[in-house]
Design an enzyme around this catalytic site. Structure first.
Site, mmCIF file in Angstrom:
data_model
loop_
_atom_site.group_PDB
_atom_site.id
_atom_site.type_symbol
_atom_site.label_atom_id
_atom_site.label_comp_id
_atom_site.label_asym_id
_atom_site.label_seq_id
_atom_site.Cartn_x
_atom_site.Cartn_y
_atom_site.Cartn_z
ATOM 1 N N THR A 1 0.880 -1.186 0.000
ATOM 2 C CA THR A 1 0.000 0.000 0.000
ATOM 3 C C THR A 1 0.911 1.228 0.000
ATOM 4 O OG1 THR A 1 -0.218 -0.141 2.417
ATOM 5 C CG2 THR A 1 -1.958 -1.124 1.095
ATOM 6 N N LYS B 1 4.109 -6.954 4.213
ATOM 7 C CA LYS B 1 3.783 -5.586 3.810
ATOM 8 C C LYS B 1 3.337 -4.844 5.061
ATOM 9 C CE LYS B 1 0.514 -3.525 3.149
ATOM 10 N NZ LYS B 1 -0.204 -2.514 4.015
ATOM 11 N N THR C 1 -2.368 -2.853 9.512
ATOM 12 C CA THR C 1 -2.325 -3.918 8.475
ATOM 13 C C THR C 1 -0.903 -4.096 8.075
ATOM 14 O OG1 THR C 1 -4.435 -3.491 7.663
ATOM 15 C CG2 THR C 1 -2.983 -4.628 6.140
ATOM 16 N N GLU D 1 6.219 4.468 7.438
ATOM 17 C CA GLU D 1 5.836 5.776 6.897
ATOM 18 C C GLU D 1 6.641 6.908 7.533
ATOM 19 O OE1 GLU D 1 1.209 4.791 5.667
ATOM 20 O OE2 GLU D 1 1.617 5.801 7.545
ATOM 21 N N ASN E 1 0.041 10.681 6.283
ATOM 22 C CA ASN E 1 -1.177 10.222 6.938
ATOM 23 C C ASN E 1 -2.291 11.251 6.977
ATOM 24 O OD1 ASN E 1 -0.831 7.417 7.730
ATOM 25 N ND2 ASN E 1 1.005 8.236 8.698
ATOM 26 N N SER F 1 -6.517 5.651 4.507
ATOM 27 C CA SER F 1 -6.279 4.207 4.649
ATOM 28 C C SER F 1 -7.018 3.661 5.845
ATOM 29 C CB SER F 1 -4.803 3.928 4.796
ATOM 30 O OG SER F 1 -4.340 4.280 6.059
#
Lengths: 390, 390
Positions: free
Chosen positions: B152, B175, B186, B266, B385, B390
């Site tokens: 993602t 991932k 996730t 991230e 973010n 997401s």
């Protein structure tokens, strides 16, 4: 609610705020609040952090008597993680206040805020106490000076005063901008009243009020080493209000100060209210609301004005409280986006362009409810906290 | 450790990764991993979030048999908070895989990642299954394609393979870039092996390994609705390794994948290791380390390369574990800055200019120890973010 007055609003109080040279910047950094009586009842609540600053350890000790004549507060240094030497510094500060006011050191509370781990420049602190004592006054200006001298990354002094028609009043100030999750969280607040209230009643009212005001602000989960709320009652009005009446005004003043903390939090662009209804208990409602309040993915979405309710659902689900995803409902700014485990209105229906965001989570399990205040997580928060050592 | 191979490294596995049109971007978004046997032993660990995605509910169910023939994974949608209809979508996906492979749906696990709260475009998903089945291959390229299709906000595919001299091997991909606090986060990961291991032994080994690898990465406290780690054993090597030997290789593969997750989190600019020693128990060490790992004031200080140990002390003190501030010690990158409740070396002695930061907290109370991996909190994290749904 009058924000032009603060701790010197109630009768019987003097205050001062001066620059003692604790901060390198030369900004005001030492405040003194003095209760001239006739009563000296007082109460305090303190941080739940197991790492407690020297002034917290000192003030907890002296408050066991439920009496205070004065509070001395400094910004520019937290005096936390400074060992027995730091505690001696706090003690010496209280002794100096006691000396200049002609009272006992055990009648003097001490509060500090600023960088953790450094000793205070005691020569400056002690000379500052002398200077502040000379400037004590009962004026609005003196109250504002005290509220100003405790500021760190705060952008403005935060105070309020409320008068009761019965002839008494409650006033106070607060500081805090980061490391804000009072539980009790460096959040320092001093509240004064000229109502006639005894120490035990004051203590009980303060604990009930802080549990539902200061303790329900959660900017970053960072319960500080120095958090302190003190309330001092001079009794100078001569009026002894009914306990529930006093607590109601105390609650209103505390809640207003907390709203001011939220509005001046580091990097804030959104003032967010998170209400959880339908929890199995009030305690579970608080836990769920704080988990959402502290969630960085929720907070960054809010900064982006994105009604990303999936992130709220994720945070609710990871809270240590009972949750049933098939009963869960989420509304943002009055628009229900998720209900009974299903998507409701499209997220685009919720308008987050304004500064105020109202999130309501319904667990649909019981009667427990609570509201926690928080802020978004912005570039300014990151900037301020990666550049400022506190 | 060989990062050029992944799930198709062990014998008996085929994989594919294709673009099914689930993502608007047209990027790869559907992966298939097939175990061709002769064994079909499998085990899985799943998110502890009480809000669980439909594919988690499905895969937990089918894993009760400890057997899997295939795993189908999609990015571009989490299929979480989608109600019974979402569960039917997952079921239909498994049925389609079963049909094209000639196996039972109960032998097919499903994993999804992406935005919470939206249904998947099922026409695209089902056609994608058909396409992926046609492209199944045992090549390195096919394994890499599968690792790529689950991405993602990941910036790169993350896989690894390790061969044991005894003639068997373990490979896997992972991932995850945000909402990362696998507890099981996730975060999706599929691990394969050609060792001969039965389902119960595989399950026991996987639980022990994930508890000390995936569960000790904490980027943002955001335990996702979809976290899943699956391990599939083909037995195609014909070798049944000693259980401790197998667990050791499984641990090494899992830990390498976790390091890759940390490095691609991230907005990461610092890869931070937080070790807590001297806790009353290992569980208390983990709690203290995670409280520090999730603290935004610590994380922003790290982004600023500021060895602000006072914020670490604050976070340690607010952890729900036993802490004595007079015994507490803190070292950063090998320099002790705080010891036995006193300031030690000046903070300027700790150099945080590099990417790796090693924090060691010593509680000096007992024998409990644990290390948790995390990252800093940067402008890029906030940007990503607040812009990405997401």
């Amino acid at each position: 609610m009058n924000r032009n007055k603060g701790v010197t609003g109630p009768k019987g109080f003097k205050a001062a705020g001066i620059a003692a040279g604790i901060k390198d910047s030369g900004a005001p950094d030492l405040a003194l609040v003095v209760n001239e009586g006739p009563g000296q009842a007082a109460a305090g609540v303190f941080t739940t952090n197991q790492v407690k600053a020297a002034p917290v350890l000192w003030s907890q000790q002296v408050l066991k008597e439920r009496r205070l004549r004065a509070v001395v507060l400094n910004s520019g240094g937290a005096n936390a993680c400074t060992g027995p030497e730091g505690f001696q510094d706090t003690h010496a500060t209280a002794e100096r206040v006691a000396e200049v006011l002609g009272v006992g050191a055990i009648e003097v509370a001490v509060c500090s805020t600023g960088l953790i781990g450094e000793r205070l420049p005691m020569d400056n602190v002690l000379a500052g106490v002398d200077k502040a004592a000379q400037e004590l006054a009962g004026t609005d200006r003196a109250g504002l000076d005290a509220a100003t001298a405790v500021m760190t990354t705060d952008t403005r002094p935060k105070q309020v005063w409320q008068e009761h028609p019965g002839g008494w009043s409650v006033g106070g100030f607060v500081k805090g901008a980061g490391m804000l999750s009072p539980n009790m969280a460096t959040m320092l607040s001093v509240i004064t009243t000229d109502a006639v209230v005894d120490g035990d009643a004051l203590d009980a009212a303060l604990r009930r009020v802080t549990a539902r005001t200061y303790d329900r602000l959660d900017v970053d989960g960072g319960t500080s080493t120095n958090d302190t709320v003190l309330v001092l009652a001079s009794g100078a009005s001569g009026v002894a209000p009914a306990p529930e009446e006093f607590e109601s005004v105390l609650h209103a003043v505390a809640q207003d100060l907390v709203k001011q903390l939220q509005g001046d939090a580091e990097g804030v662009t959104k003032e967010v209210s998170i209400t959880v209804n339908g929890a199995l208990s009030e305690a579970e409602a608080v836990v769920v609301a704080k988990t959402v309040a502290e969630d960085n993915l929720v907070k960054t979405a809010l900064f982006g004005s994105d009604p990303n309710w999936g992130r709220i659902a994720m945070a609710v689900g990871r809270a240590p409280a009972t949750v049933d995803q098939h009963r869960l409902g989420i509304a943002i700014n009055g628009v229900t986006l998720f209900a009974d485990g299903h998507k409701a209105a499209d997220r685009s229906a919720a308008d987050l362009s304004g500064r105020d965001v109202d999130i309501v989570v319904d667990l649909n399990l019981g009667d427990g409810a609570a509201t926690v205040l928080t802020t978004d997580l912005s570039h300014a928060y990151v900037e301020e906290n990666s550049a400022y050592s506190s």
